[in-house]
Design an enzyme around this catalytic site. Sequence first.
Site, PDB file in Angstrom:
ATOM      1  N   ASP A 215      -7.974  -2.275   5.194  1.00 56.46           N
ATOM      2  CA  ASP A 215      -7.969  -1.156   6.137  1.00 56.46           C
ATOM      3  C   ASP A 215      -7.816   0.199   5.451  1.00 56.46           C
ATOM      4  OD1 ASP A 215      -5.344  -2.041   5.399  1.00 56.46           O
ATOM      5  OD2 ASP A 215      -4.512  -0.734   6.932  1.00 56.46           O
TER       6      ASP A 215
ATOM      7  N   THR B 246       0.884  -1.162   0.000  1.00 57.47           N
ATOM      8  CA  THR B 246       0.000   0.000   0.000  1.00 57.47           C
ATOM      9  C   THR B 246       0.918   1.207   0.000  1.00 57.47           C
ATOM     10  OG1 THR B 246      -1.643  -1.167   1.345  1.00 57.47           O
ATOM     11  CG2 THR B 246      -1.667   1.215   1.526  1.00 57.47           C
TER      12      THR B 246
ATOM     13  N   THR C 224       0.296   0.317   6.469  1.00 62.11           N
ATOM     14  CA  THR C 224       0.422  -0.623   5.356  1.00 62.11           C
ATOM     15  C   THR C 224       0.545  -2.015   5.983  1.00 62.11           C
ATOM     16  OG1 THR C 224       2.837  -0.427   5.276  1.00 62.11           O
ATOM     17  CG2 THR C 224       1.591   1.075   3.877  1.00 62.11           C
TER      18      THR C 224
ATOM     19  N   ARG D 112     -13.591  -7.827  -1.286  1.00 60.69           N
ATOM     20  CA  ARG D 112     -12.897  -7.686   0.007  1.00 60.69           C
ATOM     21  C   ARG D 112     -12.367  -6.258   0.153  1.00 60.69           C
ATOM     22  NH1 ARG D 112      -7.417  -6.032   1.495  1.00 60.69           N
ATOM     23  NH2 ARG D 112      -6.894  -7.008   3.462  1.00 60.69           N
ATOM     24  N   VAL D 113     -12.583  -5.676   1.313  1.00 58.92           N
ATOM     25  CA  VAL D 113     -12.096  -4.329   1.588  1.00 58.92           C
ATOM     26  C   VAL D 113     -11.121  -4.407   2.747  1.00 58.92           C
ATOM     27  CG1 VAL D 113     -12.784  -2.040   2.382  1.00 58.92           C
ATOM     28  CG2 VAL D 113     -14.179  -3.236   0.699  1.00 58.92           C
TER      29      VAL D 113
HETATM   30  N1  GLY Z   1      -3.243  -2.726   3.957  1.00 63.14           N
HETATM   31  C1  GLY Z   1      -3.771  -3.034   2.718  1.00 63.14           C
HETATM   32  C2  GLY Z   1      -4.789  -4.106   2.737  1.00 63.14           C
HETATM   33  O1  GLY Z   1      -4.762  -4.978   3.596  1.00 63.14           O
HETATM   34  O2  GLY Z   1      -5.650  -4.101   1.892  1.00 63.14           O
END
Ligand code: GLY
Length: 400
Positions: free
Chosen positions: A283, A251, A303, A280-281
Amino acid sequence: MPTQNDRRAFLAAAGAAAFGLPFLAGAQPNETRRRFEQAQQRNNNIAGDGPVVIASGNGLETVRLAQQLIAQGGDPLDAIVAGVKIVEDDPNDMSVGYGGLPNEEGVVELDSSVMHGPMHRSGAVAALRNIKNPAAVAREVARRTDHCMIVGEGALKFALRMGFKEENLLTEQARQAWLKWRSTLNRDDDWLQDDELDLPVKDNKGAQLPSPSGRGWPSKARSGEGQSSLASSQYPGVDETINGVPYTTGTIHCSALTAPGADLAGCTTTSGLSWKLPGRVGDSPIIGAGLYTDNEVGSAGATGRGEAVIQICGAHTIVMRMDAGDHPQDACLYALQKIADCTKVQRLLDERGRPNFNVVFYAVRKDGQFGSACMRGVREFAIADSTGVRLEKCATLFDD
Ligand code: GLY
């Protein structure tokens, strides 16, 4: 009767408390000493007058550009959205934007959030397809709507109405990586692996080549028996490869302070977990998890494994710790320890009972202090302040 070790632990914890390191209270002596030394080495930067911009290690050019734009009088959110666009547009970063690794169906889905400190406004998009710059779309959600998050089909429609261009985000490199992942899932399915393809059986001199190992061999990539290694340069931006298949929760996060005591903004943008279930989402678009900005306190982001960050409200936790007086690096370490304490299922733990995944936090405080910490291993973060633009080493919660 207190032992010598008890006494050492007490003294170390008391010393830590005296240095304003409340997270050390209760730690074991060795652990306490290590963290205490780490805290002494941490960046006690005296922030000059100018902007302070922090980002994940893939954001060196991001912080450079954002710092320039803020120094020229630009809005901090506009500056960091312009900065992360460099990485979103980069086909070689396989964890963000164009070129990001796709979901299990081979489709790239992007997540992003932004926060603008002065008005405490936020915007986010999740599971957004076909639009290269989700951070800019998230900024439009904050700027032009009364909503905080728009997802999926609705996010794409919104982006198109805002004038963003629809395009295929799956690069050939990412498609090949998806094919490798898909074909190594199960030897017995109908997706052939490299060694089952119709390869020549003789070399160009007519000599017999070794025969492929054939079907029926268990080789599920994530069985734990595979050869795991840190990402190779073949897959830039990814966290690790297992049997040659890349995996990432990578990320980019970026937070900016226009000047000590002044305004803050934050942004996180990602293609999310590779090979995720469609929809899927993680953080990154969740305000309080992958990003949180409070103009009176500071800004933080994450990240790494999004599920773990969501489950402790990572970025919000860090900003609240900074509000209570923590240095940004200590606040990041506190949140990581919280994740470690909350990780209880066996498949997510190593042989010593510690999380077997990585998370990295980044934070900047209103007074210009900044810091970053990772769960394990060696990680870097990017920083631009009055002393220049550079990569620095993150503090580490578990360093062995
Ligand atoms: N930190 C990025 C995700 O898990 O989607």
